[in-house]
Design an enzyme around this catalytic site. Structure first.
Site, PDB file in Angstrom:
ATOM      1  N   CYS A  46       0.341   3.223   3.739  1.00  0.00           N
ATOM      2  CA  CYS A  46       0.840   2.701   5.019  1.00  0.00           C
ATOM      3  C   CYS A  46       1.881   1.597   4.869  1.00  0.00           C
ATOM      4  O   CYS A  46       2.357   1.056   5.857  1.00  0.00           O
ATOM      5  CB  CYS A  46      -0.325   2.199   5.866  1.00  0.00           C
ATOM      6  SG  CYS A  46      -1.133   0.709   5.225  1.00  0.00           S
TER       7      CYS A  46
ATOM      8  N   CYS B 271      -7.283  -0.965   1.457  1.00  0.00           N
ATOM      9  CA  CYS B 271      -6.300  -1.468   2.417  1.00  0.00           C
ATOM     10  C   CYS B 271      -6.979  -1.571   3.777  1.00  0.00           C
ATOM     11  O   CYS B 271      -7.613  -0.624   4.240  1.00  0.00           O
ATOM     12  CB  CYS B 271      -5.106  -0.523   2.484  1.00  0.00           C
ATOM     13  SG  CYS B 271      -3.911  -0.938   3.779  1.00  0.00           S
TER      14      CYS B 271
ATOM     15  N   CYS C  89      -5.221   1.165   6.512  1.00  0.00           N
ATOM     16  CA  CYS C  89      -5.393   2.622   6.436  1.00  0.00           C
ATOM     17  C   CYS C  89      -6.620   3.053   5.652  1.00  0.00           C
ATOM     18  O   CYS C  89      -6.887   4.242   5.533  1.00  0.00           O
ATOM     19  CB  CYS C  89      -4.150   3.264   5.832  1.00  0.00           C
ATOM     20  SG  CYS C  89      -3.904   2.861   4.086  1.00  0.00           S
TER      21      CYS C  89
ATOM     22  N   CYS D  64       0.854  -1.184   0.000  1.00  0.00           N
ATOM     23  CA  CYS D  64       0.000   0.000   0.000  1.00  0.00           C
ATOM     24  C   CYS D  64       0.893   1.238   0.000  1.00  0.00           C
ATOM     25  O   CYS D  64       1.814   1.340   0.812  1.00  0.00           O
ATOM     26  CB  CYS D  64      -0.909  -0.008   1.224  1.00  0.00           C
ATOM     27  SG  CYS D  64      -1.821   1.536   1.494  1.00  0.00           S
TER      28      CYS D  64
ATOM     29  N   CYS E 164      -8.253  -5.678  -9.756  1.00  0.00           N
ATOM     30  CA  CYS E 164      -7.862  -4.629 -10.696  1.00  0.00           C
ATOM     31  C   CYS E 164      -7.390  -3.427  -9.875  1.00  0.00           C
ATOM     32  O   CYS E 164      -8.204  -2.680  -9.323  1.00  0.00           O
ATOM     33  CB  CYS E 164      -9.063  -4.278 -11.569  1.00  0.00           C
ATOM     34  SG  CYS E 164      -8.700  -3.138 -12.906  1.00  0.00           S
TER      35      CYS E 164
END
Length: 208
Positions: free
Chosen positions: A96, A154, A157, A93, A177
């Site tokens: 984070c 995510c 976060c 991510c 995707c």
């Protein structure tokens, strides 16, 4: 006469259902307890909820990265730096730095965005009904409620990653995707790493 009444009832059910889908798709993004912008060095790699400081995040991310992750934007197809990227490693991510996807599950779907057929751990992402409509055509969604998409965020976060579809390869049949702007790559062998190449693009568009 009965068939006509049933048809009207179904139509009314669909119309009243749409606002509920919109509310569900927004409620988590409005939660201030799911936001983070601090340095990666202070974080471990577990899916614990973190707080995002939007002002600090604006300074750290590019405008496209911010719009995609914080405003659920979508980069233009075939422009992301990871669309044709196949080095071995892990995709994290961008907000984070939590590990989310592996190069082992990445494949070329031809859709124009990085595609994965699985996540590293189901607990590292959350799935949400997304009733946003490309082009704002709400009548299209009312007529075809099956077009409501599944958004991927995510779990740590709450950053927007992309969407997941049921048209991927075996064994999962999933196609995650994912926007290149929402992830960063960590090479399994830093000595052989080469920087990914992105195609210049304008602001993201809300379509995927």
């Amino acid at each position: 006469m009965f068939a006509l009444s049933a048809r009207h009832a179904l139509r009314r059910t669909r119309i009243f259902a749409i606002p509920r889908f919109f509310a569900d798709s927004r409620q988590d993004s409005d939660n201030p307890d799911k936001r983070y912008s601090g340095p990666a060095a202070t974080m471990d790699n577990k899916s614990e909820k973190v707080t995002v400081n939007k002002e600090e995040l604006r300074k750290r991310l590019t405008p496209v990265q911010y719009q995609v992750t914080q405003e659920a934007g979508t980069e233009r197809p075939f422009t992301g730096c990871y669309n044709k990227h196949y080095e071995k490693g892990v995709y994290q991510c961008i907000v984070c730095h939590q590990d989310l996807f592996s190069s082992e599950t990445k494949y070329d779907s031809g859709c124009g965005w990085p595609a994965f057929n699985d996540v590293l751990d189901k607990g590292k992402v959350t799935l949400h009904r997304d009733a946003s409509i490309p082009g704002g055509n709400i009548l299209l969604l009312i007529a075809h409620p099956e077009r409501i998409r599944t958004e991927v965020r995510c779990a740590r976060c709450n950053a927007h990653m992309g969407h997941v579809f049921e048209d991927g390869p075996k064994p999962t049949r999933k196609r995650y995707c994912i926007n290149s702007a929402s992830i960063e790559f960590v090479n399994a062998d830093p000595a052989t790493s080469s920087p990914p190449v992105a195609t210049p693009t304008a602001a993201p568009i809300a379509q995927q």
